[in-house]
Motif scaffolding. Structure first.
Motif, mmCIF file in Angstrom:
data_model
loop_
_atom_site.group_PDB
_atom_site.id
_atom_site.type_symbol
_atom_site.label_atom_id
_atom_site.label_comp_id
_atom_site.label_asym_id
_atom_site.label_seq_id
_atom_site.Cartn_x
_atom_site.Cartn_y
_atom_site.Cartn_z
ATOM 1 N N MET B 1 -31.149 14.539 48.663
ATOM 2 C CA MET B 1 -31.906 15.368 47.712
ATOM 3 C C MET B 1 -31.044 15.669 46.499
ATOM 4 O O MET B 1 -31.443 15.500 45.384
ATOM 5 C CB MET B 1 -32.242 16.662 48.416
ATOM 6 C CG MET B 1 -33.529 17.301 48.171
ATOM 7 S SD MET B 1 -35.031 16.804 47.587
ATOM 8 C CE MET B 1 -36.030 17.856 48.601
ATOM 9 N N SER B 2 -29.816 16.109 46.727
ATOM 10 C CA SER B 2 -28.982 16.443 45.586
ATOM 11 C C SER B 2 -28.642 15.182 44.809
ATOM 12 O O SER B 2 -28.426 15.225 43.610
ATOM 13 C CB SER B 2 -27.703 17.131 46.060
ATOM 14 O OG SER B 2 -26.993 16.242 46.905
ATOM 15 N N GLY B 3 -28.593 14.039 45.490
ATOM 16 C CA GLY B 3 -28.293 12.799 44.781
ATOM 17 C C GLY B 3 -29.346 12.477 43.750
ATOM 18 O O GLY B 3 -29.044 11.925 42.698
ATOM 19 N N ASP B 4 -30.592 12.836 44.051
ATOM 20 C CA ASP B 4 -31.656 12.553 43.102
ATOM 21 C C ASP B 4 -31.418 13.281 41.797
ATOM 22 O O ASP B 4 -31.542 12.710 40.720
ATOM 23 C CB ASP B 4 -33.011 13.001 43.666
ATOM 24 C CG ASP B 4 -33.474 12.065 44.763
ATOM 25 O OD1 ASP B 4 -34.411 12.412 45.481
ATOM 26 O OD2 ASP B 4 -32.872 10.988 44.886
ATOM 27 N N SER B 5 -31.104 14.570 41.868
ATOM 28 C CA SER B 5 -30.949 15.324 40.637
ATOM 29 C C SER B 5 -29.726 14.833 39.875
ATOM 30 O O SER B 5 -29.677 14.915 38.659
ATOM 31 C CB SER B 5 -30.845 16.815 40.921
ATOM 32 O OG SER B 5 -29.762 17.058 41.795
ATOM 33 N N ASP B 6 -28.730 14.310 40.592
ATOM 34 C CA ASP B 6 -27.574 13.757 39.892
ATOM 35 C C ASP B 6 -27.972 12.546 39.071
ATOM 36 O O ASP B 6 -27.458 12.332 37.977
ATOM 37 C CB ASP B 6 -26.502 13.334 40.909
ATOM 38 C CG ASP B 6 -25.619 14.511 41.295
ATOM 39 O OD1 ASP B 6 -24.838 14.386 42.245
ATOM 40 O OD2 ASP B 6 -25.725 15.557 40.630
ATOM 41 N N LEU B 7 -28.861 11.731 39.595
ATOM 42 C CA LEU B 7 -29.264 10.545 38.867
ATOM 43 C C LEU B 7 -30.053 10.908 37.622
ATOM 44 O O LEU B 7 -30.015 10.201 36.619
ATOM 45 C CB LEU B 7 -30.117 9.635 39.761
ATOM 46 C CG LEU B 7 -29.368 8.902 40.876
ATOM 47 C CD1 LEU B 7 -30.351 8.174 41.766
ATOM 48 C CD2 LEU B 7 -28.381 7.917 40.296
ATOM 49 N N LEU B 8 -30.791 12.020 37.688
ATOM 50 C CA LEU B 8 -31.635 12.387 36.567
ATOM 51 C C LEU B 8 -30.892 13.199 35.522
ATOM 52 O O LEU B 8 -31.296 13.259 34.373
ATOM 53 C CB LEU B 8 -32.827 13.214 37.055
ATOM 54 C CG LEU B 8 -33.951 12.437 37.731
ATOM 55 C CD1 LEU B 8 -35.052 13.393 38.122
ATOM 56 C CD2 LEU B 8 -34.505 11.380 36.799
ATOM 57 N N ARG B 9 -29.806 13.826 35.948
ATOM 58 C CA ARG B 9 -29.119 14.732 35.037
ATOM 59 C C ARG B 9 -28.340 13.955 33.997
ATOM 60 O O ARG B 9 -27.783 12.906 34.287
ATOM 61 C CB ARG B 9 -28.176 15.620 35.845
ATOM 62 C CG ARG B 9 -27.532 16.711 35.048
ATOM 63 C CD ARG B 9 -26.582 17.502 35.915
ATOM 64 N NE ARG B 9 -27.241 17.935 37.133
ATOM 65 C CZ ARG B 9 -26.623 18.143 38.273
ATOM 66 N NH1 ARG B 9 -25.339 17.945 38.364
ATOM 67 N NH2 ARG B 9 -27.279 18.537 39.348
ATOM 68 N N ASP B 10 -28.193 14.516 32.795
ATOM 69 C CA ASP B 10 -27.392 13.920 31.715
ATOM 70 C C ASP B 10 -27.619 12.455 31.620
ATOM 71 O O ASP B 10 -26.987 11.714 32.335
ATOM 72 C CB ASP B 10 -25.885 14.034 31.979
ATOM 73 C CG ASP B 10 -25.447 15.453 32.207
ATOM 74 O OD1 ASP B 10 -24.401 15.642 32.819
ATOM 75 O OD2 ASP B 10 -26.180 16.325 31.775
ATOM 76 N N GLY B 11 -28.440 12.008 30.813
ATOM 77 C CA GLY B 11 -28.429 10.561 30.759
ATOM 78 C C GLY B 11 -28.804 10.069 29.409
ATOM 79 O O GLY B 11 -29.356 10.765 28.587
ATOM 80 N N PHE B 12 -28.493 8.818 29.189
ATOM 81 C CA PHE B 12 -29.035 8.117 28.043
ATOM 82 C C PHE B 12 -30.541 8.050 28.235
ATOM 83 O O PHE B 12 -31.023 7.883 29.344
ATOM 84 C CB PHE B 12 -28.455 6.702 28.008
ATOM 85 C CG PHE B 12 -28.736 5.968 26.726
ATOM 86 C CD1 PHE B 12 -29.867 5.199 26.589
ATOM 87 C CD2 PHE B 12 -27.855 6.049 25.668
ATOM 88 C CE1 PHE B 12 -30.125 4.514 25.418
ATOM 89 C CE2 PHE B 12 -28.103 5.359 24.491
ATOM 90 C CZ PHE B 12 -29.243 4.595 24.364
ATOM 91 N N SER B 13 -31.279 8.227 27.155
ATOM 92 C CA SER B 13 -32.726 8.083 27.273
ATOM 93 C C SER B 13 -33.237 7.178 26.176
ATOM 94 O O SER B 13 -32.490 6.744 25.314
ATOM 95 C CB SER B 13 -33.403 9.448 27.196
ATOM 96 O OG SER B 13 -34.800 9.283 27.381
ATOM 97 N N PHE B 14 -34.515 6.899 26.217
ATOM 98 C CA PHE B 14 -35.112 6.064 25.192
ATOM 99 C C PHE B 14 -35.205 6.851 23.898
ATOM 100 O O PHE B 14 -35.680 7.982 23.884
ATOM 101 C CB PHE B 14 -36.509 5.618 25.613
ATOM 102 C CG PHE B 14 -36.493 4.650 26.763
ATOM 103 C CD1 PHE B 14 -36.564 5.093 28.063
ATOM 104 C CD2 PHE B 14 -36.393 3.282 26.527
ATOM 105 C CE1 PHE B 14 -36.531 4.195 29.120
ATOM 106 C CE2 PHE B 14 -36.364 2.395 27.582
ATOM 107 C CZ PHE B 14 -36.427 2.853 28.885
ATOM 108 N N PRO B 15 -34.746 6.262 22.785
ATOM 109 C CA PRO B 15 -34.863 6.953 21.499
ATOM 110 C C PRO B 15 -36.325 7.224 21.173
ATOM 111 O O PRO B 15 -37.186 6.387 21.429
ATOM 112 C CB PRO B 15 -34.270 5.949 20.513
ATOM 113 C CG PRO B 15 -33.456 5.016 21.314
ATOM 114 C CD PRO B 15 -34.092 4.957 22.665
ATOM 115 N N THR B 16 -36.566 8.407 20.614
ATOM 116 C CA THR B 16 -37.948 8.798 20.326
ATOM 117 C C THR B 16 -38.610 7.811 19.372
ATOM 118 O O THR B 16 -39.777 7.452 19.542
ATOM 119 C CB THR B 16 -37.969 10.203 19.721
ATOM 120 O OG1 THR B 16 -37.006 10.997 20.410
ATOM 121 C CG2 THR B 16 -39.324 10.834 19.868
#
Lengths: 195, 85
Positions: B1-16
């Protein structure tokens, strides 16, 4: 399979590919694997195709609501089927909504502070470069199998500053004040045509 | 469960701007526009889709004892991923 026809479409698909590659690299570093170029290209295709489907749906939703502008409600409607994704996007919608208000109404201080205090505990914990906070509760669980993902070793994430510098170097984007949403330059006038 | 939030936290995202350029043609076909916040939100959806595809494929690879994620791993998880979206 249709090959991209126009120059604009080619630029967009290459940019999508690049973004997907970045994200895959981050995931790979956190989990401890590497992705082959074919896998990243395929994921980029998947996301591009999904985006087309979503765009069509979003437009239909907006028109159905007798609106001409797609709103955040429409985006939330798109992800209604998956409960965890829906919850995650709801949190993000609130976060973006608060962020937007805080940028505009700087006149009244009292109500502003009440709004900011919801965000700040999470923001303080984050690096200055990153706005991507996990405002959700326990973590995202998409589908039944993703529980096993939590057992993966948590790798140290790439220092955001290096990632930002690498990205700026690679795309030639302006290295301005770092934001979550890099200033993506689509310079259609200066693209050389491919004959 | 905690691993999931680690993957989502702080990341590169698609430029708007990229997202808005990618969907513009479809939107114009219907005669609608999109606002900035919704584009940002849609970019987040795309980011989650990418992360999910990558993470599920990676788990498949690790289950086979591989450290390199290949097409065969992606193929295995693709059907369920699309059903889950």
């Amino acid at each position: 399979m249709n090959h991209t026809m126009t120059v604009e479409e080619k630029v967009i698909s290459e940019a999508m590919h690049y973004a997907v590659g970045q994200i895959c690299q981050e995931v790979g570093e956190k989990i401890g694997v590497k992705f082959t170029p074919e896998v990243m290209a395929t994921i980029a295709n998947i996301v591009s195709t999904q985006l087309d489907v979503y765009a069509d749906d979003l437009a239909s939703f907006a028109r159905h609501a007798r609106r001409t502008i797609v709103s955040t409600e429409d985006v939330q409607l798109i992800v209604r089927r998956n409960p965890s994704l829906k919850a995650h996007i709801e949190d993000k919608a609130v976060e973006y909504g608060l962020h937007q208000t805080s940028e505009k109404g700087l006149k009244k201080k009292k109500p502003m502070q009440a709004k900011i205090s919801v965000c700040s505990p999470v923001r303080e914990a984050e690096d200055e470069n990153s706005d991507q906070t996990d405002v959700g509760t326990g973590g995202l669980k998409i589908g039944q199998d993703s529980a096993a993902v939590g057992t993966m070793p948590n790798e140290i994430t790439v220092p955001p500053k290096d990632a930002e510098a690498a990205r700026v170097k690679a795309t030639g984007a302006k290295a301005g004040p770092s934001t979550v949403w890099p200033d993506f330059q689509l310079d259609f006038d200066n693209i050389e045509t491919i004959d | 469960m905690s691993g999931d939030s680690d993957l989502l936290r702080d990341g590169f995202s698609f430029p708007t701007k990229l997202i808005s350029a990618a969907i513009q043609r479809s939107l114009d076909g219907h005669g609608v526009k999109i606002n900035a916040t919704s584009t940002k939100l849609l970019a987040e959806v795309c980011r989650v889709v990418t992360i999910e595809a990558a993470a599920r494929s990676a788990r498949e690879a690790l289950q086979e004892g591989e450290r390199q994620v290949q097409l065969q791993h992606l193929e295995k998880i693709l059907a369920q991923l699309l059903l889950d979206l």
